[in-house]
Write a protein that holds these residues in place. Structure first.
Motif, mmCIF file in Angstrom:
data_model
loop_
_atom_site.group_PDB
_atom_site.id
_atom_site.type_symbol
_atom_site.label_atom_id
_atom_site.label_comp_id
_atom_site.label_asym_id
_atom_site.label_seq_id
_atom_site.Cartn_x
_atom_site.Cartn_y
_atom_site.Cartn_z
ATOM 1 N N TYR A 78 0.842 -1.200 0.000
ATOM 2 C CA TYR A 78 0.000 0.000 0.000
ATOM 3 C C TYR A 78 0.880 1.254 0.000
ATOM 4 C CZ TYR A 78 -3.782 3.084 1.727
ATOM 5 O OH TYR A 78 -4.716 4.072 1.880
ATOM 6 N N GLY A 96 -10.456 9.129 -2.149
ATOM 7 C CA GLY A 96 -10.261 8.071 -1.157
ATOM 8 C C GLY A 96 -8.852 8.062 -0.579
ATOM 9 N N ASP A 136 -5.939 -2.904 9.848
ATOM 10 C CA ASP A 136 -6.843 -3.254 8.741
ATOM 11 C C ASP A 136 -6.381 -4.514 7.999
ATOM 12 O OD1 ASP A 136 -8.628 -1.194 9.119
ATOM 13 O OD2 ASP A 136 -7.720 0.136 7.634
ATOM 14 N N LYS A 155 -11.533 4.877 -10.157
ATOM 15 C CA LYS A 155 -12.344 5.635 -9.197
ATOM 16 C C LYS A 155 -13.317 6.576 -9.905
ATOM 17 C CE LYS A 155 -11.261 4.610 -4.918
ATOM 18 N NZ LYS A 155 -12.259 4.205 -3.918
ATOM 19 N N GLU A 204 -16.678 -0.605 -9.368
ATOM 20 C CA GLU A 204 -15.317 -0.460 -8.839
ATOM 21 C C GLU A 204 -14.707 -1.779 -8.366
ATOM 22 O OE1 GLU A 204 -14.501 2.837 -6.167
ATOM 23 O OE2 GLU A 204 -13.075 1.584 -5.063
ATOM 24 N N LYS A 205 -15.463 -2.503 -7.558
ATOM 25 C CA LYS A 205 -14.906 -3.746 -6.994
ATOM 26 C C LYS A 205 -14.519 -4.739 -8.084
ATOM 27 C CE LYS A 205 -16.188 -4.625 -2.283
ATOM 28 N NZ LYS A 205 -15.208 -5.266 -1.599
ATOM 29 N N PHE A 236 -5.494 0.540 -3.839
ATOM 30 C CA PHE A 236 -6.710 -0.155 -3.395
ATOM 31 C C PHE A 236 -6.419 -1.122 -2.241
ATOM 32 C CE2 PHE A 236 -7.872 0.786 -7.900
ATOM 33 C CZ PHE A 236 -9.028 1.513 -7.668
ATOM 34 N N ARG A 264 -5.743 -0.963 0.898
ATOM 35 C CA ARG A 264 -6.411 -0.828 2.199
ATOM 36 C C ARG A 264 -7.892 -1.176 2.104
ATOM 37 N NH1 ARG A 264 -6.056 4.318 6.308
ATOM 38 N NH2 ARG A 264 -6.696 3.167 8.190
ATOM 39 N N ASP A 265 -8.543 -0.771 1.011
ATOM 40 C CA ASP A 265 -9.950 -1.154 0.804
ATOM 41 C C ASP A 265 -10.090 -2.677 0.769
ATOM 42 O OD1 ASP A 265 -10.601 1.480 0.577
ATOM 43 O OD2 ASP A 265 -10.817 1.475 -1.613
ATOM 44 N N ARG A 303 -9.870 -4.144 4.177
ATOM 45 C CA ARG A 303 -11.062 -3.930 4.977
ATOM 46 C C ARG A 303 -12.260 -4.711 4.486
ATOM 47 N NH1 ARG A 303 -10.867 2.424 4.782
ATOM 48 N NH2 ARG A 303 -9.746 2.951 6.684
ATOM 49 N N GLU A 304 -12.406 -4.736 3.155
ATOM 50 C CA GLU A 304 -13.675 -5.229 2.594
ATOM 51 C C GLU A 304 -13.562 -6.571 1.905
ATOM 52 O OE1 GLU A 304 -14.711 -2.020 -0.024
ATOM 53 O OE2 GLU A 304 -14.301 -0.581 1.569
#
Ligand code: PBG
Length: 325
Positions: A36, A55, A74, A283, A293-294, A316, A318-319, A322-323
């Motif tokens: 990251y 973001g 995270d 983005k 996006e995903k 991306f 960190r996203d 998290r997700e």
């Protein structure tokens, strides 16, 4: 003997449902593969949003600890650090001062999350007042003077606790210069992630405003011509000879051919950088409702793996931590 064909062969059999598809999926992406990139600004009080990279924020140096801890919590396992300097000069000397921004941010990151891999981007464009990646002489960046400064900068970063040094200035001989300087100072265990095939790309546009390193002119006299593939292999193989521990292709998506060809020629871990412009494209297109996006993130990272990348530098990360992916 020829391969059987339809109707004996029906390739759709292995695509019938997700359970079967996941059994035959050839590549995967986990947090072990992701790095990251972050921006740290000195003299800033609050996180400052980066307009060209929705973001993403510039992290204030004095709030680094909490932010780094939270990035690590995270699930991010490695970061690449970029400094936003308020102490620029002609040569970028702040970057090799023992108490300069580079040394401070590396040290603070390492203190905040000792288990996280901290990678120091090794360049000068963030620290020079003209924005070029080294020492200017007669209108161009002087290769060998810049090497001497890169060597000093790498030792300072290692001393501050960097696990990996990532030279990105595209000077000839930069890996060798950094390797010998590290070895002479007792840092023979610190590895080098060489930005080896780095192209003079318009896709760095958002990064330059993010890191505050816009420049007059361009970097075509040191970064590579986007039309050249064979030369990229030479660049990378030279870096391997000079002692690089990782090779990198940058940007990512427009250069998948380089990645795939390099994969055939090196046994080193291969890194790809999904750069700021690639992030911004996804983005902004997603914000405009033009794509999901995903799914776009999944598809592009999957493409890097398919082309042969081991590691992916992506905003991306960190996203995804998290997700999920
Ligand atoms: C420094 C450097 C750049 C990037 C990474 N390191 C900018 C440049 O070469 O112009 C770009 C990263 C990105 O666009 O995400 N030389």
């Amino acid at each position: 003997m020829s391969e059987p064909v339809f109707p004996a062969v029906r390739l759709r059999r292995l695509r019938r449902n997700e359970a079967i598809r996941s059994l035959v999926r050839e590549n995967s992406v986990t947090m072990n593969d992701l790095i990251y990139p972050i921006f740290v600004e000195e003299g800033l009080d609050n996180p400052s949003p980066i307009g060209s990279m929705p973001g993403m924020f510039r992290i204030p140096e004095n709030k680094m600890e909490a932010e780094i801890k939270s990035i690590y919590k995270d699930g991010v396992k490695a970061i690449m650090m970029f400094g936003v300097s308020h102490h620029k000069d002609e040569v970028g000397s702040d970057s090799w001062k023992r108490n300069g921004l580079l040394a401070r941010m590396v040290g603070r990151a390492k203190d905040a999350a000792p288990e996280m891999v901290v990678i120091a981007d090794s360049c000068f464009c963030e620290y020079t007042d003209h924005g070029h990646c080294g020492v200017l002489s007669e209108g161009t960046v002087h290769n060998d003077h810049t090497l001497a400064n890169l060597a000093k900068q790498a030792v300072i970063a290692a001393e501050a606790g960097a696990d990996v040094i990532a030279p990105s200035s595209m000077m000839d001989g930069q890996v060798q210069a950094i390797r010998s300087a590290l070895d002479e100072s007792g840092y023979e265990d610190i590895s080098i992630m060489a930005y080896s095939s780095k192209f003079a790309s318009c896709f760095y546009g958002p990064f330059r405003s993010a890191a505050g390193c816009e420049l007059k002119g361009d970097r075509k006299a040191y970064q590579m011509d986007p039309f050249n593939g064979r030369e990229a292999l030479r660049e990378s193989l030279q870096d391997e000879e000079e002692g690089a521990d990782f090779l990198m292709v940058k940007p990512g998506l427009p250069y998948l051919d380089v990645l795939a060809r390099l994969r055939e020629r090196t046994l080193l871990p291969l890194v790809v950088y999904q750069v700021s412009g690639e992030y911004a494209m996804i983005k902004f297109a997603a914000a405009a409702g033009a794509l999901d996006e995903k799914r776009a993130v999944r598809e592009t990272l999957g493409a890097f793996k398919r082309a042969g990348a081991d590691l992916i530098l992506t905003y991306f990360a960190r996203d995804i931590a998290r997700e999920g992916f």
